[in-house]
Design a protein around this motif. Structure first.
Motif, PDB file in Angstrom:
ATOM      1  N   ASP A 278       0.291  -4.823   1.670  1.00 11.40           N
ATOM      2  CA  ASP A 278      -1.346  -4.995   1.767  1.00 11.40           C
ATOM      3  C   ASP A 278      -1.718  -6.097   2.336  1.00 11.40           C
ATOM      4  O   ASP A 278      -1.519  -7.228   1.858  1.00 11.40           O
ATOM      5  CB  ASP A 278      -1.902  -4.801   0.313  1.00 11.40           C
ATOM      6  CG  ASP A 278      -3.237  -4.632   0.683  1.00 11.40           C
ATOM      7  OD1 ASP A 278      -4.174  -5.284   1.239  1.00 11.40           O
ATOM      8  OD2 ASP A 278      -3.497  -3.641  -0.095  1.00 11.40           O
TER       9      ASP A 278
ATOM     10  N   TYR B 217      -4.982   5.051  -0.313  1.00  9.35           N
ATOM     11  CA  TYR B 217      -3.945   4.411  -0.548  1.00  9.35           C
ATOM     12  C   TYR B 217      -3.938   3.572  -1.989  1.00  9.35           C
ATOM     13  O   TYR B 217      -5.199   3.209  -2.518  1.00  9.35           O
ATOM     14  CB  TYR B 217      -3.454   3.276   0.388  1.00  9.35           C
ATOM     15  CG  TYR B 217      -4.522   2.322   0.834  1.00  9.35           C
ATOM     16  CD1 TYR B 217      -4.526   0.962  -0.318  1.00  9.35           C
ATOM     17  CD2 TYR B 217      -5.445   2.316   1.570  1.00  9.35           C
ATOM     18  CE1 TYR B 217      -5.265  -0.080  -0.168  1.00  9.35           C
ATOM     19  CE2 TYR B 217      -6.294   1.024   2.005  1.00  9.35           C
ATOM     20  CZ  TYR B 217      -6.241   0.025   1.014  1.00  9.35           C
ATOM     21  OH  TYR B 217      -7.163  -1.043   1.248  1.00  9.35           O
TER      22      TYR B 217
ATOM     23  N   TYR C 267       5.187   7.956   1.778  1.00 13.30           N
ATOM     24  CA  TYR C 267       3.711   7.321   1.677  1.00 13.30           C
ATOM     25  C   TYR C 267       3.699   5.947   2.520  1.00 13.30           C
ATOM     26  O   TYR C 267       2.838   5.629   2.437  1.00 13.30           O
ATOM     27  CB  TYR C 267       4.236   6.839   0.163  1.00 13.30           C
ATOM     28  CG  TYR C 267       4.363   7.782  -0.938  1.00 13.30           C
ATOM     29  CD1 TYR C 267       3.332   8.446  -1.400  1.00 13.30           C
ATOM     30  CD2 TYR C 267       5.364   7.899  -1.630  1.00 13.30           C
ATOM     31  CE1 TYR C 267       3.219   9.317  -2.364  1.00 13.30           C
ATOM     32  CE2 TYR C 267       5.380   8.839  -2.689  1.00 13.30           C
ATOM     33  CZ  TYR C 267       4.143   9.634  -2.932  1.00 13.30           C
ATOM     34  OH  TYR C 267       4.215  10.515  -4.137  1.00 13.30           O
TER      35      TYR C 267
ATOM     36  N   TYR D 253       4.523   2.998   2.919  1.00 15.23           N
ATOM     37  CA  TYR D 253       4.765   1.701   2.147  1.00 15.23           C
ATOM     38  C   TYR D 253       4.468   0.766   3.291  1.00 15.23           C
ATOM     39  O   TYR D 253       5.078   0.630   4.265  1.00 15.23           O
ATOM     40  CB  TYR D 253       5.694   1.446   1.406  1.00 15.23           C
ATOM     41  CG  TYR D 253       5.616   2.190  -0.177  1.00 15.23           C
ATOM     42  CD1 TYR D 253       5.071   1.755  -1.014  1.00 15.23           C
ATOM     43  CD2 TYR D 253       6.583   3.170  -0.344  1.00 15.23           C
ATOM     44  CE1 TYR D 253       4.834   2.285  -2.295  1.00 15.23           C
ATOM     45  CE2 TYR D 253       6.263   3.718  -1.505  1.00 15.23           C
ATOM     46  CZ  TYR D 253       5.681   3.288  -2.574  1.00 15.23           C
ATOM     47  OH  TYR D 253       5.632   3.688  -3.746  1.00 15.23           O
TER      48      TYR D 253
ATOM     49  N   ARG E 296       0.958  -1.171   0.034  1.00 14.25           N
ATOM     50  CA  ARG E 296      -0.039  -0.052   0.164  1.00 14.25           C
ATOM     51  C   ARG E 296       0.895   1.252   0.124  1.00 14.25           C
ATOM     52  O   ARG E 296       1.960   1.276   0.671  1.00 14.25           O
ATOM     53  CB  ARG E 296      -0.788   0.211   1.412  1.00 14.25           C
ATOM     54  CG  ARG E 296      -1.778  -1.002   1.183  1.00 14.25           C
ATOM     55  CD  ARG E 296      -3.041  -0.945   2.364  1.00 14.25           C
ATOM     56  NE  ARG E 296      -3.849  -1.949   2.535  1.00 14.25           N
ATOM     57  CZ  ARG E 296      -4.796  -2.178   3.143  1.00 14.25           C
ATOM     58  NH1 ARG E 296      -4.973  -1.130   4.311  1.00 14.25           N
ATOM     59  NH2 ARG E 296      -5.839  -2.878   3.128  1.00 14.25           N
ATOM     60  N   LYS E 297       0.663   2.156  -0.987  1.00 12.47           N
ATOM     61  CA  LYS E 297       1.357   3.425  -0.839  1.00 12.47           C
ATOM     62  C   LYS E 297       0.213   4.493  -0.456  1.00 12.47           C
ATOM     63  O   LYS E 297      -0.987   4.836  -1.349  1.00 12.47           O
ATOM     64  CB  LYS E 297       1.687   3.720  -2.339  1.00 12.47           C
ATOM     65  CG  LYS E 297       2.383   4.933  -2.644  1.00 12.47           C
ATOM     66  CD  LYS E 297       2.760   5.106  -4.270  1.00 12.47           C
ATOM     67  CE  LYS E 297       3.300   6.357  -4.594  1.00 12.47           C
ATOM     68  NZ  LYS E 297       3.936   6.550  -5.984  1.00 12.47           N
ATOM     69  N   ASN E 298       0.420   5.143   0.719  1.00 12.80           N
ATOM     70  CA  ASN E 298      -0.411   5.812   1.306  1.00 12.80           C
ATOM     71  C   ASN E 298      -0.369   7.395   0.905  1.00 12.80           C
ATOM     72  O   ASN E 298       0.425   7.829   1.068  1.00 12.80           O
ATOM     73  CB  ASN E 298      -0.630   5.739   2.882  1.00 12.80           C
ATOM     74  CG  ASN E 298      -0.630   4.397   3.109  1.00 12.80           C
ATOM     75  OD1 ASN E 298      -1.891   3.798   3.456  1.00 12.80           O
ATOM     76  ND2 ASN E 298       0.156   3.593   3.545  1.00 12.80           N
ATOM     77  N   TYR E 299      -1.468   7.825   0.375  1.00  9.85           N
ATOM     78  CA  TYR E 299      -1.634   9.276   0.467  1.00  9.85           C
ATOM     79  C   TYR E 299      -3.108   9.704   0.126  1.00  9.85           C
ATOM     80  O   TYR E 299      -4.019   8.685  -0.261  1.00  9.85           O
ATOM     81  CB  TYR E 299      -0.804   9.695  -0.872  1.00  9.85           C
ATOM     82  CG  TYR E 299      -1.501   9.443  -2.229  1.00  9.85           C
ATOM     83  CD1 TYR E 299      -1.088   8.030  -2.987  1.00  9.85           C
ATOM     84  CD2 TYR E 299      -2.253  10.258  -3.189  1.00  9.85           C
ATOM     85  CE1 TYR E 299      -1.641   7.762  -4.356  1.00  9.85           C
ATOM     86  CE2 TYR E 299      -2.938   9.725  -4.481  1.00  9.85           C
ATOM     87  CZ  TYR E 299      -2.575   8.637  -4.916  1.00  9.85           C
ATOM     88  OH  TYR E 299      -2.904   8.429  -6.035  1.00  9.85           O
TER      89      TYR E 299
END
Ligand code: ADP
Ligand code: MG
Ligand code: ZN
Length: 476
Positions: A273, A90, A268, A270, A78-81
């Motif tokens: 997931d 994300y 981010y 990361y 997961r790349k959170n933003y």
């Protein structure tokens, strides 16, 4: 001082799978707003993603075609933003274990072979689209949410906008050879972020890089790179220092502006997931992927140049199109014709027909067998070259054999000598003025050949007409 530019690209390509990466919604372009959506791709709490196997297959295929190591095990992160185009807050991507690593892409720039290394290729989901409207405000369209992407990250190996353009063209051609992306630039199927730095010529350390976003065409990439190189040189020449930052390219105003600096760089955060398990590509699957890779564009280009005696431009024009290259190679494989003869047809009349109609070779009924038959009929003198051009449209449009089309259109060349002799003798008898001129030493051959062609309704074999005409005139 002389400077050298250093460029690295992050290229995104939308994969042409039927359904999205984590749900079964359609990836079709241009549907009514938010009609291709479901709880998964609109980020409803509790909805669970299921990875589309085809995405893994396509991404691995691109990796194999670019000499990458394809990892038999990889995972999703997961790349959170937060941004309204991505409702989950994300993006599911790949972080530390991407599907492909360490590739090489070869391409030619002005006749010179170059290489740009790939650091990685990973798969991820696309975000939605924000549509800004003066009356309704901003509308978010989630149709693109979850459309599968591969991101290809290069090493900083490119040195000019010309190299970047040829690299991008080669990526595009490779994607189309593999049939994993529709490559419709106008629909945003291939997009790139561009990293540029400069350094004094001879320097081996990398300079501070600037990243440019919002580049949608390859010609736009050239303009953006040339602008940024010039801007950096000016900053440095004026005693300034390049700041590491992200700038937005405006292809209308032809300039870029700061989006964010290093200080507000995003974190981010990361992490793996937890909804998705690791992806395993086993041996049989890996073999299957390898077996689907056709001979690639650069190999064909070099073969056409070195073995088929084509010019660089001709070789490029055909090798750029998988369908044209296949047509040429299959026709040549018959062994009945010279590759150059098939190439000439493909580059001239066949390409012209396709351009005029605005269609692709694969939309037509032309086959390699038909092209071979056409060339053989012309070389055997059964039909004239001009008649060949008349046959071509029906070759694209019908299932008839070339023989059948020739027969139906009455284009068979008359090569029967006794039939032509009758025609030649008739023309001599009916053109006493020309015959007088001939006796007076004038050159009337062209005129009389024309008369013979006319008398044969255009079907007389010109070589035989010429021969018999000379013979009969010689008797006078
Ligand atoms: P990020 O993950 O922040 O985008 P990366 O280190 O992964 O940064 O690099 C992204 C891209 O920038 C790569 O294509 C890489 O080749 C390129 N790049 C890195 N350093 C430079 C540099 N000094 N000059 C030009 N391009 C660079
Ligand atoms: Mg980046
Ligand atoms: Zn969906």
């Amino acid at each position: 001082m002389k400077y050298e530019a250093v460029i690295g690209l992050e290229v995104h390509a939308e994969l042409s799978t039927k359904s999205k990466i984590y749900c079964s919604c359609s990836t079709g372009f241009g549907a009514p707003i938010n009609s291709h959506t479901c709880p998964v791709c609109t980020g409803m709490p509790g909805a669970l993603p299921v990875l589309n196997r085809e995405v893994v297959h396509y991404a691995a295929k691109m990796g194999k075609a670019t000499g990458c190591a394809v990892n038999s095990l990889c995972k999703s992160d997961r790349k959170n933003y937060f941004y309204p185009d991505l409702p989950k807050a994300y993006q599911i991507s790949q972080f530390d274990v991407p599907i492909c690593e360490n590739g090489e892409v070869y391409f030619y720039v002005d006749g010179e072979k170059k290489c740009c290394r790939l650091e990685r290729i990973h798969f991820e989901e696309d975000a939605g689209k924000l549509l800004h409207d003066e009356i309704d405000g901003t509308i978010v369209d989630f149709n693109r949410c979850g459309v599968p992407l591969i991101e290809m990250v290069t090493r900083p190996d490119l040195r000019s906008s010309a190299e970047a353009k040829e690299f991008l063209e080669m990526i595009k051609t490779t994607l189309s050879y593999l049939n994993i992306c529709d490559c419709k630039m106008e629909e945003g199927s291939i997009r790139c972020d561009i990293n540029v730095s400069i350094r004094p010529e001879g320097e081996t350390e990398l300079g501070t890089r600037v990243e440019m976003k919002n580049v949608n065409t390859f010609s736009g990439a050239v303009r953006a790179i040339d602008y940024e190189i010039a801007r950096q040189i000016e900053v440095v020449e004026n005693g300034g220092e390049i700041q590491q930052e992200t700038r937005r390219w405006d292809d209308v105003k032809l300039k870029n502006t700061v989006m964010r600096t290093k200080e507000d760089a995003q974190d981010y955060r990361y992490f793996p997931d937890p909804d998705l398990i690791a992806v395993e590509i086993d041996e049989p699957w890996m073999r299957k992927i390898e077996s689907e890779i056709p001979e690639l564009p650069i190999a064909r280009y070099e073969r056409y140049l070195n073995e088929y005696g084509m010019t660089a431009m001709e070789a490029r024009q055909i090798s750029d199109s998988f369908a044209k290259a296949e047509l040429l190679d299959q026709a040549s494989k018959s062994g009945k014709i010279k590759p150059k003869a098939a190439a000439n047809w493909i580059l001239s009349d066949i390409s012209k027909y396709l351009n005029d109609k605005g269609i692709e070779l694969t939309d037509t009924k032309l086959t390699a067998q038909k092209l071979v038959d056409l060339i053989c009929l012309i070389e055997a003198g059964t039909i004239s070259g001009a008649a060949g051009k008349k046959v071509l449209p029906a070759m694209f449009e019908t299932d008839e054999t070339v023989e059948a089309i020739v027969e139906r259109m009455g284009l068979k060349q008359v090569s029967d000598e006794s039939a032509i002799l009758t025609i030649v003798q008739g023309v001599i008898a009916n053109n006493s003025k020309a015959v007088e001129d001939f006796k007076a030493g004038k050159n009337v051959t062209g005129f009389l050949v024309g008369q013979c062609m006319k008398a044969s309704k255009g079907q007389g074999n010109p070589q035989i007409i010429n021969k018999l005409l000379a013979q009969e005139l010689g008797k006078l």
